[in-house]
Design a protein around this motif. Structure first.
Motif, PDB file in Angstrom:
ATOM      1  N   GLY A  88       0.801  -1.219   0.000  1.00 31.30           N
ATOM      2  CA  GLY A  88       0.000   0.000   0.000  1.00 31.30           C
ATOM      3  C   GLY A  88       0.832   1.266   0.000  1.00 31.30           C
ATOM      4  O   GLY A  88       1.738   1.454  -0.815  1.00 31.30           O
ATOM      5  N   ARG A  89       0.551   2.152   0.957  1.00 30.92           N
ATOM      6  CA  ARG A  89       1.218   3.454   1.001  1.00 30.92           C
ATOM      7  C   ARG A  89       2.710   3.343   1.294  1.00 30.92           C
ATOM      8  O   ARG A  89       3.462   4.270   1.009  1.00 30.92           O
ATOM      9  N   ASN A  90       3.121   2.233   1.907  1.00 27.69           N
ATOM     10  CA  ASN A  90       4.542   2.042   2.229  1.00 27.69           C
ATOM     11  C   ASN A  90       5.321   1.361   1.101  1.00 27.69           C
ATOM     12  O   ASN A  90       6.502   1.052   1.261  1.00 27.69           O
TER      13      ASN A  90
END
Length: 392
Positions: A17-19
């Protein structure tokens, strides 16, 4: 224009995801480190990595290195070509041996500007193939030959057949640092490999009882750590002089508790060195019930000597066959079977306790009155070796 490229695919990073960018940067850095001495170009596009402009004589070597990069799921040796229907027909035919076989054309079209969709392009190339390979028959379910065409943006396509699996896992460095208790046996190198595969950066500590264990035994451990660098990257190896401590255990403690106390002191020293060197966990090659020091009771008594760091035992549920099979796959088996004894085999009692009592273990260990001095002296005289991956 066409040229050979190596297409790289990553695996679990898709789930981050965002990471995702953090994990992807680590993976790219690790790939580039493997390619540092090879004249080539690393190209990154959306969800794709390519190695281009390399000497094709080095293909096998590059592939071998990439297969050991944790975080990569698979790779393919492909032909890069401008996206032109006639060129795609021509290159696809090069991947089709003139034999009697079933086949399939699989097209992935990321370039939505084309006037045909994936199914239409695949059907056209399949028809072209049937005209020129008289022994071919279409089988969309279980073909003997599958030719894959990846049509990307910016006017380029990639044609390939085989998908070769890589080491998978997560990029080394994304899961912190761990201190591996490394012996000369089969188990601990495999444990280090498995934790590196989950993204852990590995340091290693080994206990050497010279002159009761030979320089060959120590070199064997150095060589095992060197093999692990192919997967785990740089490894700092700490070799602890352990002879005086083993003598103290032998002279002061009950024979059946010698291994238990030795393991407690080893893990105590490992934790101290780990904390001094920024490691957030200890890693051992223990497997439940494999030997006397690896029963549930023994592991509980050993854990009591740890003061804060978690102890990871990635082999805890594996049997010896599984461990040795992995050792063969990663290249440590032949080294581990060399007949050079490490300190764990010195002064061994005939009948070690299988279900040790924590209270008895503490009382026996307390009989070594100068133990803290012995531990501090051993740590002060540690020999450190910095190991880096060898270029193949």
């Amino acid at each position: 224009m066409k040229s050979k490229v190596i297409l790289l695919r990553y695996g679990e990073i898709f789930l981050k995801g965002r990471n995702k960018s953090y994990f992807e940067k680590l993976l790219i850095d690790n790939i580039k480190a493997k390619l540092a001495d090879i004249d080539c170009e690393f190209v990154r596009t959306q969800n794709r990595y390519y190695i281009e402009n390399y000497d094709e004589k080095l293909t096998d070597e590059i592939v071998s290195r990439m297969k050991k990069v944790f975080g990569l799921h698979s790779l393919s040796i492909a032909t890069k070509v401008e996206t032109d229907y006639d060129l795609l027909n021509e290159v696809a035919l090069e991947y089709a041996p003139d034999v009697n076989a079933t086949f399939r054309i699989t097209v992935n079209r990321a370039d939505k500007s084309l006037d045909k969709n994936s199914a239409q392009i695949g059907a056209d190339i399949g028809a072209y193939m049937l005209e020129r390979r008289k022994g071919y028959k279409v089988d969309l379910h279980k073909p003997q030959i599958e030719i894959k065409i990846d049509i990307r943006e910016r006017g380029y396509s990639y044609v390939f057949r085989d998908i070769e699996l890589c080491a998978q896992g997560m990029p080394v460095g994304c899961s912190g640092k761990g201190m591996l208790l490394l012996s000369g046996g089969f188990d601990s190198p495999v444990a280090g490999y498995r934790m590196a595969r989950r993204g852990m950066q590995i340091s290693a500590i080994h206990y050497h009882s010279f002159p009761y264990t030979s320089e060959q035994a120590k070199q064997k451990v150095v060589d095992l750590a060197q093999v692990l660098t192919d997967y785990a990257g740089n490894i700092k190896l700490f070799v602890v002089p352990f002879t005086e401590i083993q003598f103290a255990i032998h002279e002061n403690c009950r024979a059946d508790y010698m291994i238990t106390i030795m393991r407690r002191i080893m893990i105590d020293i490992a934790e101290r060195v780990a904390k001094e060197n920024g490691c957030g966990a200890l890693v051992t090659g223990e497997s439940l019930g494999q030997v006397a020091s690896q029963t549930l009771q023994s592991l509980t008594v050993t854990n009591d000597a740890v003061n804060g760091l978690p102890v990871f035992r990635p082999l805890i549920g594996m049997d010896k066959y599984e461990i040795m099979k992995t050792a063969e796959e990663i290249g440590t088996y032949k080294l581990s079977e060399l007949p050079y004894q490490d300190c764990c085999t010195v002064f061994l009692p005939k009948n070690p306790v299988i279900k040790p009592s924590l209270d008895i273990a503490k009382k026996e260990q307390a009989k070594i009155e100068n133990l803290e001095e012995l531990i501090e002296n051993a740590i002060k005289n540690i020999e450190i070796t910095e190991l880096r991956p060898c270029k193949e």
